[in-house]
Design a protein around this motif. Sequence first.
Motif, short mmCIF file in Angstrom:
data_model
loop_
_atom_site.label_atom_id
_atom_site.label_comp_id
_atom_site.label_asym_id
_atom_site.label_seq_id
_atom_site.Cartn_x
_atom_site.Cartn_y
_atom_site.Cartn_z
N SER A 36 -3.87 2.66 9.04
CA SER A 36 -2.93 3.56 9.70
C SER A 36 -2.10 4.31 8.68
N ARG A 37 -1.58 5.46 9.06
CA ARG A 37 -0.64 6.19 8.20
C ARG A 37 0.80 5.93 8.64
N LYS A 38 0.92 5.07 9.66
CA LYS A 38 2.28 4.75 10.14
C LYS A 38 3.02 3.94 9.08
N LEU A 39 4.32 4.12 9.00
CA LEU A 39 5.10 3.39 8.00
C LEU A 39 5.79 2.16 8.60
N ILE A 40 5.86 2.15 9.95
CA ILE A 40 6.42 0.96 10.62
C ILE A 40 5.41 0.53 11.67
N ILE A 41 4.98 -0.71 11.60
CA ILE A 41 4.01 -1.21 12.57
C ILE A 41 4.57 -2.47 13.23
N ASP A 42 4.75 -2.41 14.53
CA ASP A 42 5.22 -3.58 15.26
C ASP A 42 4.02 -4.38 15.76
N VAL A 43 4.07 -5.68 15.53
CA VAL A 43 3.01 -6.56 16.03
C VAL A 43 3.67 -7.49 17.04
N GLU A 44 3.60 -7.07 18.30
CA GLU A 44 4.36 -7.78 19.33
C GLU A 44 3.92 -9.22 19.51
N GLU A 45 2.59 -9.45 19.44
CA GLU A 45 2.06 -10.81 19.65
C GLU A 45 2.73 -11.82 18.71
N GLU A 46 3.09 -11.36 17.51
CA GLU A 46 3.66 -12.28 16.52
C GLU A 46 5.16 -12.07 16.35
N ASN A 47 5.69 -11.08 17.03
CA ASN A 47 7.10 -10.70 16.86
C ASN A 47 7.43 -10.37 15.39
N PHE A 48 6.53 -9.58 14.80
CA PHE A 48 6.70 -9.09 13.43
C PHE A 48 6.90 -7.58 13.47
N ARG A 49 7.73 -7.09 12.58
CA ARG A 49 7.76 -5.64 12.29
C ARG A 49 7.42 -5.48 10.82
N PHE A 50 6.39 -4.69 10.54
CA PHE A 50 6.01 -4.44 9.14
C PHE A 50 6.50 -3.06 8.70
N ILE A 51 7.10 -3.03 7.53
CA ILE A 51 7.49 -1.77 6.90
C ILE A 51 6.54 -1.56 5.74
N LEU A 52 5.87 -0.41 5.70
CA LEU A 52 4.92 -0.17 4.60
C LEU A 52 5.60 0.67 3.52
N ALA A 53 5.88 0.03 2.39
CA ALA A 53 6.72 0.66 1.37
C ALA A 53 5.98 0.81 0.04
N LYS A 54 6.51 1.64 -0.84
CA LYS A 54 6.02 1.71 -2.22
C LYS A 54 6.25 0.33 -2.85
N PRO A 55 5.29 -0.19 -3.59
CA PRO A 55 5.46 -1.54 -4.15
C PRO A 55 6.79 -1.75 -4.88
N MET A 56 7.19 -0.75 -5.68
CA MET A 56 8.42 -0.90 -6.48
C MET A 56 9.68 -0.94 -5.60
N ASP A 57 9.55 -0.45 -4.35
CA ASP A 57 10.74 -0.38 -3.47
C ASP A 57 10.90 -1.62 -2.58
N VAL A 58 9.89 -2.47 -2.53
CA VAL A 58 9.95 -3.62 -1.60
C VAL A 58 11.21 -4.46 -1.79
N PRO A 59 11.56 -4.86 -3.04
CA PRO A 59 12.78 -5.69 -3.20
C PRO A 59 14.06 -4.97 -2.78
N THR A 60 14.06 -3.64 -2.83
CA THR A 60 15.25 -2.88 -2.42
C THR A 60 15.48 -3.05 -0.92
N TYR A 61 14.41 -2.91 -0.12
CA TYR A 61 14.56 -3.09 1.33
C TYR A 61 15.00 -4.51 1.66
N VAL A 62 14.47 -5.47 0.91
CA VAL A 62 14.80 -6.88 1.19
C VAL A 62 16.23 -7.17 0.76
N GLU A 63 16.64 -6.67 -0.39
CA GLU A 63 18.01 -6.92 -0.85
C GLU A 63 19.03 -6.38 0.16
#
Length: 214
Positions: A36-63
């Motif tokens: 997908s080209r979507k940047l946010i993917i909700d997976v309702e069955e698991e109650n997960f929301r995935f954010i698709l980020a640049k690898p170097m930016d992942v810790p920024t979103y988490v912090e």
Amino acid sequence: MNDMLTIAMPKGRIFEEAADLLRDAGFRLPAEFDDSRKLIIDVEEENFRFILAKPMDVPTYVEHGVADLGIAGKDVMLEEERDVYELLDLHISACYLAVAGLPNTELNEIAPRIATKYPNVAAAYFREQGSQVEIIKLNGSIELAPIIGLTDRIVDIVSTGKTLVENGLVEYERIVDITSRLIVNPASYRLKDLRIGELVARLQQVVNTKLLSK
Ligand SMILES: Nc1ncnc2c1ncn2[C@@H]1O[C@H](COP(=O)(O)OP(=O)(O)OP(=O)(O)O)[C@@H](O)[C@H]1O
Ligand SMILES: O=P(O)(O)OC[C@H]1O[C@H](OP(=O)(O)OP(=O)(O)O)[C@H](O)[C@@H]1O
């Protein structure tokens, strides 16, 4: 117990291995997830929301707590030094950071130049070695720098070594081994401890099984 978990996933080469690991741990991820080209993917069955980020930016979103969890290379963790906890070594996307350059060249001039995508890691490494260097930050194709005379050395990721060989470069020093890590926002870890604990346990089991079968 079933709080929603937001997980920052690195786009690019870690993505596939990370998604496989989650699937092996029994989480149902839809096929759309992979191309997908979507940047946010909700997976309702698991109650997960995935954010698709640049690898170097992942810790920024988490912090900042907009993602509870993330998957990031140890290289990114060392470079970014974000205020997050590392929960698990996922043992995927293995590679290492190394100093490389043209063969048979000495580093004896004053303040030799080093090209890298990892200026903090490179600066710390040469400081520890007692060498004064000038760091030049590049964003990719780092191997170009010594070939065209921009720098004396590079600090970059090596995996198979193919990029170094094909560009006539050699490795001088190995700095640190790298694998991808599961990281967590400290507040999320306290607030969603049961759900995160369960996810970690399931992933840990898959990682251990894979390590044993190697
Ligand atoms: N050649 C490689 N082999 C294995 N793992 C690698 C390799 N290069 C990088 N990695 C690991 O994968 C992570 C993501 O690498 P990737 O190339 O997808 O990202 P990137 O270079 O930051 O992407 P972008 O090109 O979008 O800036 C790195 O942070 C590192 O941990
Ligand atoms: O040892 P190898 O298996 O050849 O892999 C190493 C190469 O992989 C990465 O580059 P990437 O493909 O991410 O491209 P980049 O130059 O845009 O960073 C890294 O920066 C090296 O150039």
